[in-house]
Design a protein around this motif. Structure first.
Motif, PDB file in Angstrom:
ATOM      1  N   GLN A   1      10.890  -7.336  -0.498  1.00  0.00           N
ATOM      2  CA  GLN A   1       9.581  -7.673   0.151  1.00  0.00           C
ATOM      3  C   GLN A   1       8.893  -6.568   0.440  1.00  0.00           C
ATOM      4  O   GLN A   1       7.706  -6.705   0.495  1.00  0.00           O
ATOM      5  CB  GLN A   1      10.078  -8.341   1.659  1.00  0.00           C
ATOM      6  CG  GLN A   1      10.477  -9.870   1.363  1.00  0.00           C
ATOM      7  CD  GLN A   1      10.820 -10.276   2.861  1.00  0.00           C
ATOM      8  OE1 GLN A   1      11.030  -9.579   3.835  1.00  0.00           O
ATOM      9  NE2 GLN A   1      11.197 -11.592   3.002  1.00  0.00           N
ATOM     10  N   LEU A   2       9.389  -5.184   0.053  1.00  0.00           N
ATOM     11  CA  LEU A   2       8.776  -4.022   0.280  1.00  0.00           C
ATOM     12  C   LEU A   2       7.923  -3.566  -1.012  1.00  0.00           C
ATOM     13  O   LEU A   2       7.114  -2.657  -0.924  1.00  0.00           O
ATOM     14  CB  LEU A   2       9.602  -2.827   0.537  1.00  0.00           C
ATOM     15  CG  LEU A   2      10.331  -2.887   1.799  1.00  0.00           C
ATOM     16  CD1 LEU A   2      11.713  -1.916   1.876  1.00  0.00           C
ATOM     17  CD2 LEU A   2       9.157  -2.486   3.170  1.00  0.00           C
ATOM     18  N   ALA A   3       7.886  -4.530  -2.213  1.00  0.00           N
ATOM     19  CA  ALA A   3       7.187  -4.113  -3.408  1.00  0.00           C
ATOM     20  C   ALA A   3       5.898  -3.956  -3.315  1.00  0.00           C
ATOM     21  O   ALA A   3       5.296  -3.137  -3.683  1.00  0.00           O
ATOM     22  CB  ALA A   3       7.546  -5.180  -4.316  1.00  0.00           C
ATOM     23  N   ASP A   4       5.129  -4.840  -2.452  1.00  0.00           N
ATOM     24  CA  ASP A   4       3.881  -4.898  -2.208  1.00  0.00           C
ATOM     25  C   ASP A   4       3.159  -3.691  -1.432  1.00  0.00           C
ATOM     26  O   ASP A   4       2.267  -3.109  -1.888  1.00  0.00           O
ATOM     27  CB  ASP A   4       3.351  -6.018  -1.701  1.00  0.00           C
ATOM     28  CG  ASP A   4       3.188  -7.384  -2.754  1.00  0.00           C
ATOM     29  OD1 ASP A   4       3.414  -7.328  -3.809  1.00  0.00           O
ATOM     30  OD2 ASP A   4       3.099  -8.468  -1.984  1.00  0.00           O
ATOM     31  N   ALA A   5       3.908  -3.420  -0.265  1.00  0.00           N
ATOM     32  CA  ALA A   5       3.732  -2.359   0.309  1.00  0.00           C
ATOM     33  C   ALA A   5       3.812  -0.843  -0.508  1.00  0.00           C
ATOM     34  O   ALA A   5       2.907  -0.067  -0.497  1.00  0.00           O
ATOM     35  CB  ALA A   5       4.498  -2.114   1.633  1.00  0.00           C
ATOM     36  N   ILE A   6       4.849  -0.704  -1.020  1.00  0.00           N
ATOM     37  CA  ILE A   6       5.094   0.442  -2.173  1.00  0.00           C
ATOM     38  C   ILE A   6       3.801   0.479  -3.112  1.00  0.00           C
ATOM     39  O   ILE A   6       3.353   1.451  -3.384  1.00  0.00           O
ATOM     40  CB  ILE A   6       6.418   0.293  -2.656  1.00  0.00           C
ATOM     41  CG1 ILE A   6       7.322   0.672  -1.498  1.00  0.00           C
ATOM     42  CG2 ILE A   6       6.595   1.154  -3.892  1.00  0.00           C
ATOM     43  CD1 ILE A   6       8.969   0.393  -2.195  1.00  0.00           C
ATOM     44  N   THR A   7       3.477  -0.632  -3.664  1.00  0.00           N
ATOM     45  CA  THR A   7       2.411  -0.657  -4.742  1.00  0.00           C
ATOM     46  C   THR A   7       1.227  -0.269  -4.079  1.00  0.00           C
ATOM     47  O   THR A   7       0.348   0.765  -4.442  1.00  0.00           O
ATOM     48  CB  THR A   7       2.207  -2.251  -5.126  1.00  0.00           C
ATOM     49  OG1 THR A   7       3.479  -2.216  -5.982  1.00  0.00           O
ATOM     50  CG2 THR A   7       1.039  -2.025  -6.357  1.00  0.00           C
ATOM     51  N   THR A   8       0.835  -0.892  -2.828  1.00  0.00           N
ATOM     52  CA  THR A   8      -0.310  -0.344  -2.061  1.00  0.00           C
ATOM     53  C   THR A   8      -0.442   1.086  -1.744  1.00  0.00           C
ATOM     54  O   THR A   8      -1.457   1.763  -1.901  1.00  0.00           O
ATOM     55  CB  THR A   8      -0.362  -1.230  -0.755  1.00  0.00           C
ATOM     56  OG1 THR A   8      -0.440  -2.787  -1.368  1.00  0.00           O
ATOM     57  CG2 THR A   8      -1.629  -0.791   0.056  1.00  0.00           C
ATOM     58  N   LEU A   9       0.681   1.418  -1.239  1.00  0.00           N
ATOM     59  CA  LEU A   9       0.926   3.046  -0.894  1.00  0.00           C
ATOM     60  C   LEU A   9       0.688   3.962  -2.109  1.00  0.00           C
ATOM     61  O   LEU A   9       0.258   5.009  -1.978  1.00  0.00           O
ATOM     62  CB  LEU A   9       2.203   3.295  -0.103  1.00  0.00           C
ATOM     63  CG  LEU A   9       2.314   2.898   1.274  1.00  0.00           C
ATOM     64  CD1 LEU A   9       3.747   3.165   1.657  1.00  0.00           C
ATOM     65  CD2 LEU A   9       1.105   3.925   2.097  1.00  0.00           C
TER      66      LEU A   9
END
Length: 96
Positions: free
Chosen positions: A77-85
């Motif tokens: 679930q952290l994939a989108d947050a990592i991409t955004t960061l």
């Protein structure tokens, strides 16, 4: 505690998100993570234990008493947050 503060308790420590980012590519052995990230081994061991305790990743037993690490659904679930960061970081001015 705010939701953001709660999240940072899990993934806010140095190296935590970089480990998760690396595991987004698939299961990784300890030595491979260490080489690819350049993280000191004692720090890697600590972060892996913390992320496992938080339910972000789990260990997979392999042959010859070795193990690999894989993200759980919670970790994925952290994939989108990592991409955004990562995008945000790419827009920062380069420091020389």
């Amino acid at each position: 505690m705010s939701e953001l503060a709660a999240a940072l308790e899990v993934v806010g420590a140095r190296w935590a998100l970089l480990i998760v980012e690396q595991l987004l590519e698939g299961p990784q052995r300890y030595g491979d993570l260490q080489r690819q990230l350049g993280v000191p081994t004692n720090m890697l061991a600590t972060r892996l234990k913390e992320l496992e305790a938080a339910g972000v990743l789990r260990r997979l037993p392999l042959k010859h008493n070795t193990r690999a690490y894989v993200l759980t659904d919670r970790g994925l679930q952290l994939a989108d947050a990592i991409t955004t960061l990562g995008r945000w970081g790419a827009e920062l001015p380069q420091v020389k």
